[in-house]
Design a protein around this motif. Structure first.
Motif, PDB file in Angstrom:
ATOM      1  N   GLY A 159      15.480   9.859   4.499  1.00 48.94           N
ATOM      2  CA  GLY A 159      14.614   9.585   5.766  1.00 48.94           C
ATOM      3  C   GLY A 159      13.963   8.357   5.489  1.00 48.94           C
ATOM      4  N   ALA A 160      13.978   7.768   4.223  1.00 47.52           N
ATOM      5  CA  ALA A 160      13.257   6.421   4.005  1.00 47.52           C
ATOM      6  C   ALA A 160      13.821   5.447   3.111  1.00 47.52           C
ATOM      7  CB  ALA A 160      11.905   6.989   3.070  1.00 47.52           C
ATOM      8  N   ILE A 161      13.268   4.222   3.032  1.00 45.56           N
ATOM      9  CA  ILE A 161      13.825   3.399   1.992  1.00 45.56           C
ATOM     10  C   ILE A 161      12.488   3.084   0.866  1.00 45.56           C
ATOM     11  CG2 ILE A 161      15.610   2.518   3.643  1.00 45.56           C
ATOM     12  CD1 ILE A 161      13.928  -0.089   4.143  1.00 45.56           C
ATOM     13  N   PRO A 162      12.933   2.591  -0.029  1.00 44.84           N
ATOM     14  CA  PRO A 162      11.759   2.258  -1.091  1.00 44.84           C
ATOM     15  C   PRO A 162      11.324   0.779  -0.890  1.00 44.84           C
ATOM     16  CG  PRO A 162      14.000   1.917  -2.033  1.00 44.84           C
ATOM     17  CD  PRO A 162      14.285   2.536  -0.857  1.00 44.84           C
ATOM     18  N   VAL A 163      10.251   0.424  -1.235  1.00 47.77           N
ATOM     19  CA  VAL A 163       9.693  -0.824  -0.869  1.00 47.77           C
ATOM     20  C   VAL A 163       9.986  -1.478  -2.626  1.00 47.77           C
ATOM     21  CG1 VAL A 163       7.667  -2.282  -0.737  1.00 47.77           C
ATOM     22  CG2 VAL A 163       7.754  -0.151   0.631  1.00 47.77           C
ATOM     23  N   ARG A 164      10.872  -2.367  -2.484  1.00 44.52           N
ATOM     24  CA  ARG A 164      11.093  -3.099  -3.675  1.00 44.52           C
ATOM     25  C   ARG A 164      12.052  -4.099  -3.358  1.00 44.52           C
ATOM     26  NH1 ARG A 164      16.485  -2.425  -4.479  1.00 44.52           N
ATOM     27  NH2 ARG A 164      17.619  -0.535  -3.822  1.00 44.52           N
ATOM     28  N   GLN A 198       0.838  -1.015  -0.087  1.00 47.18           N
ATOM     29  CA  GLN A 198      -0.041   0.009  -0.100  1.00 47.18           C
ATOM     30  C   GLN A 198       0.831   1.236  -0.078  1.00 47.18           C
ATOM     31  OE1 GLN A 198      -3.256   0.041   2.865  1.00 47.18           O
ATOM     32  NE2 GLN A 198      -3.044  -2.165   3.066  1.00 47.18           N
ATOM     33  N   ARG A 199       2.198   1.114   0.179  1.00 46.33           N
ATOM     34  CA  ARG A 199       3.047   2.297   0.101  1.00 46.33           C
ATOM     35  C   ARG A 199       4.265   1.899  -0.590  1.00 46.33           C
ATOM     36  NH1 ARG A 199       1.582   0.604   5.198  1.00 46.33           N
ATOM     37  NH2 ARG A 199       0.488   2.317   6.387  1.00 46.33           N
ATOM     38  N   SER A 200       4.834   2.969  -1.308  1.00 45.48           N
ATOM     39  CA  SER A 200       6.027   2.897  -2.188  1.00 45.48           C
ATOM     40  C   SER A 200       7.311   3.163  -1.192  1.00 45.48           C
ATOM     41  CB  SER A 200       5.948   3.556  -3.391  1.00 45.48           C
ATOM     42  OG  SER A 200       5.917   4.877  -2.754  1.00 45.48           O
ATOM     43  N   SER A 201       7.311   3.678  -0.246  1.00 42.16           N
ATOM     44  CA  SER A 201       8.415   3.972   0.498  1.00 42.16           C
ATOM     45  C   SER A 201       7.978   3.841   2.013  1.00 42.16           C
ATOM     46  CB  SER A 201       9.086   5.387   0.107  1.00 42.16           C
ATOM     47  OG  SER A 201       8.496   6.389   0.498  1.00 42.16           O
ATOM     48  N   GLY A 244      16.929  -9.227   3.123  1.00 45.44           N
ATOM     49  CA  GLY A 244      16.058  -9.201   4.305  1.00 45.44           C
ATOM     50  C   GLY A 244      15.160  -7.765   4.723  1.00 45.44           C
ATOM     51  N   LEU A 245      15.940  -6.629   4.236  1.00 41.17           N
ATOM     52  CA  LEU A 245      15.274  -5.621   4.883  1.00 41.17           C
ATOM     53  C   LEU A 245      14.098  -5.466   3.666  1.00 41.17           C
ATOM     54  CD1 LEU A 245      18.378  -3.301   5.421  1.00 41.17           C
ATOM     55  CD2 LEU A 245      16.674  -3.980   7.060  1.00 41.17           C
ATOM     56  N   ALA A 246      14.288  -5.748   2.543  1.00 40.01           N
ATOM     57  CA  ALA A 246      13.137  -5.937   1.612  1.00 40.01           C
ATOM     58  C   ALA A 246      11.991  -6.664   1.886  1.00 40.01           C
ATOM     59  CB  ALA A 246      13.690  -6.344   0.340  1.00 40.01           C
ATOM     60  N   MET A 247      11.996  -7.664   2.583  1.00 44.08           N
ATOM     61  CA  MET A 247      11.044  -8.318   3.329  1.00 44.08           C
ATOM     62  C   MET A 247      10.508  -7.512   4.471  1.00 44.08           C
ATOM     63  SD  MET A 247      11.069 -11.969   5.331  1.00 44.08           S
ATOM     64  CE  MET A 247      12.467 -12.739   4.429  1.00 44.08           C
ATOM     65  N   GLY A 248      11.069  -7.004   5.104  1.00 43.74           N
ATOM     66  CA  GLY A 248      10.468  -5.980   6.223  1.00 43.74           C
ATOM     67  C   GLY A 248       9.798  -4.826   5.608  1.00 43.74           C
ATOM     68  N   ALA A 249      10.554  -4.422   4.553  1.00 43.55           N
ATOM     69  CA  ALA A 249       9.613  -3.046   3.739  1.00 43.55           C
ATOM     70  C   ALA A 249       8.321  -3.606   3.261  1.00 43.55           C
ATOM     71  CB  ALA A 249      10.554  -2.798   2.773  1.00 43.55           C
ATOM     72  N   HIS A 250       8.292  -4.868   2.760  1.00 46.09           N
ATOM     73  CA  HIS A 250       6.880  -5.140   2.168  1.00 46.09           C
ATOM     74  C   HIS A 250       6.077  -5.440   3.134  1.00 46.09           C
ATOM     75  CE1 HIS A 250       9.043  -5.977  -1.740  1.00 46.09           C
ATOM     76  NE2 HIS A 250       7.885  -6.238  -2.135  1.00 46.09           N
ATOM     77  N   LEU A 251       6.417  -5.795   4.513  1.00 46.20           N
ATOM     78  CA  LEU A 251       5.651  -6.104   5.556  1.00 46.20           C
ATOM     79  C   LEU A 251       5.025  -4.568   5.932  1.00 46.20           C
ATOM     80  CD1 LEU A 251       4.373  -7.372   8.026  1.00 46.20           C
ATOM     81  CD2 LEU A 251       6.552  -7.358   9.308  1.00 46.20           C
ATOM     82  N   ALA A 252       5.985  -3.708   6.266  1.00 45.97           N
ATOM     83  CA  ALA A 252       5.536  -2.311   6.716  1.00 45.97           C
ATOM     84  C   ALA A 252       4.728  -1.839   5.463  1.00 45.97           C
ATOM     85  CB  ALA A 252       6.808  -1.542   6.704  1.00 45.97           C
ATOM     86  N   ALA A 253       4.814  -2.182   4.333  1.00 48.77           N
ATOM     87  CA  ALA A 253       3.897  -1.466   3.327  1.00 48.77           C
ATOM     88  C   ALA A 253       2.552  -2.109   3.149  1.00 48.77           C
ATOM     89  CB  ALA A 253       4.527  -1.860   1.918  1.00 48.77           C
ATOM     90  N   VAL A 254       2.138  -3.319   3.893  1.00 48.00           N
ATOM     91  CA  VAL A 254       0.928  -4.071   3.623  1.00 48.00           C
ATOM     92  C   VAL A 254       0.197  -3.502   4.971  1.00 48.00           C
ATOM     93  CG1 VAL A 254       1.855  -5.839   2.362  1.00 48.00           C
ATOM     94  CG2 VAL A 254       1.513  -6.183   4.822  1.00 48.00           C
ATOM     95  N   LEU A 255       0.615  -2.822   5.939  1.00 49.34           N
ATOM     96  CA  LEU A 255      -0.015  -2.632   7.353  1.00 49.34           C
ATOM     97  C   LEU A 255      -0.869  -1.397   6.861  1.00 49.34           C
ATOM     98  CD1 LEU A 255       2.855  -3.062   9.739  1.00 49.34           C
ATOM     99  CD2 LEU A 255       1.152  -4.587   9.305  1.00 49.34           C
TER     100      LEU A 255
END
Length: 336
Positions: free
Chosen positions: A294-299, A81-84, A254-265
């Motif tokens: 201050g951010a990382i991308p969701v990819r 739901q988020r790109s970053s 592994g951080l990409a996995m975490g970013a995908h988790l944050a992006a679906v909340l």
């Protein structure tokens, strides 16, 4: 320890073992006693994924991390739901004079998580470090501290009161148990400082116990230790508390996995602890998920063959990780 989560279809074990790469990545500074981080990465049909439980974890606990790796590489892709994702800076247990150089590795981050209660250090060291972080961030910055459960209840109360003048956002895992967390929360509640739970979630046989006990205001959730993106998101929804998605000292894969988790909340009130690629002196990709603005991308992140070769773990460590993966795979198969 809770049972590892079953997966409907496990990937073919020989295929996973044949494609696995084990790396040993140097850290910029010692972090929680770690100077070199070992991890296993492998490419599945959905992309690269990671299996990197800490070496001291037993197979039963590590199997949950393998379930997460399989889910991210072989499962069902998430719908972000988020790109970053806004992330916090992470300040190891360094001297106050080193704080500015640490924070410089996190351009644009408005929040800093500061390690405290490090063995061999004193509360005075912690206070000086937090004071230095507050000075660098200014009054608008957000400062949170993490004790990794190393205080007892009285020590925690004393330390939190000593750190209270620096306007803490929250204190993460000040003590070890759910009962102790509840007592610390009761004692410091009048200060307006929130209590966050990490180990009491990811290492618990019942990760929702801390929420039911009213022992925390915030939950720290991590994709690998909780069995993957979908499983961690489900836990966050059941808990009904604000969450911070954090890393487990992962590579950028592994951080990409975490970013995908944050992006679906559905809600993400706090900056996430997913900027930790800045703690590494090397990574598995030429395009690491380093904080920018201050951010990382969701990819998804692809491993670089040259970097995998350059940072390959010694052969005996590679064998150790492959044998560990095989044992954990068999635990998942038995659970399914």
């Amino acid at each position: 320890m809770r049972e590892p989560p079953p997966l409907p279809d496990l990937p073919d074990l020989p295929e996973v073992l044949a494609g696995a790469h084990v790396v040993a990545l140097p850290m910029v500074r010692r972090f929680r006693g770690v100077t070199v981080r070992e991890a296993l990465v492998v490419e599945g049909p959905l992309g690269w994924t990671e299996f990197s439980p800490f070496v001291e974890y037993d197979d039963e606990e590590a199997a949950t991390w393998l379930a997460a790796a399989y889910d991210f590489g072989w499962g069902t892709d998430s719908s972000p739901q988020r790109s970053s994702i806004r992330v916090n800076a992470t300040v190891p247990a360094v001297g106050a004079g080193d704080v500015a150089s640490v924070l410089a590795r996190y351009p644009g981050c408005r929040t800093a998580k500061v390690k405290v209660a490090d063995p061999g250090q004193t509360l005075a060291d912690d206070v000086a470090r937090v004071a230095a972080v507050r000075e660098v961030l200014g009054p608008e910055g957000r400062v949170r501290v993490d004790a990794n459960g190393l205080w007892n209840v009285d020590e925690a109360e004393h330390a939190i009161r000593a750190l209270e003048p620096y306007d803490l956002e929250y204190v993460e895992q000040p003590v070890a148990t759910v009962e102790e967390l509840a007592e610390v929360r009761r004692r410091v509640g009048r200060l307006g400082i929130l209590i966050a739970a990490d180990e009491s979630v990811r290492k618990a046989s019942d990760p929702l116990a801390v929420a039911r006990a009213g022992a925390a205001d915030v939950l720290i959730v991590k994709a690998q230790p909780l069995g993957g993106v979908a499983r961690a998101a489900e836990l966050a929804a059941e808990a009904g508390l604000p969450v911070v998605v954090s890393s487990a000292l992962d590579t950028s894969i592994g951080l990409a996995m975490g970013a995908h988790l944050a992006a679906v909340l559905p809600e993400l009130e706090f900056d996430c602890g997913l900027g930790t690629a800045a703690l590494f002196a090397a990574d598995v990709t030429a395009e690491p998920l380093l904080p920018q603005h201050g951010a990382i991308p969701v990819r998804r992140v692809a491993a670089d063959p040259a970097l995998l070769a350059a940072h390959a773990a010694p052969e005996e460590r590679r064998r150790w990780w492959l044998e560990r993966l095989e044992r954990c795979h068999r635990l998942l198969a038995a659970a399914g």
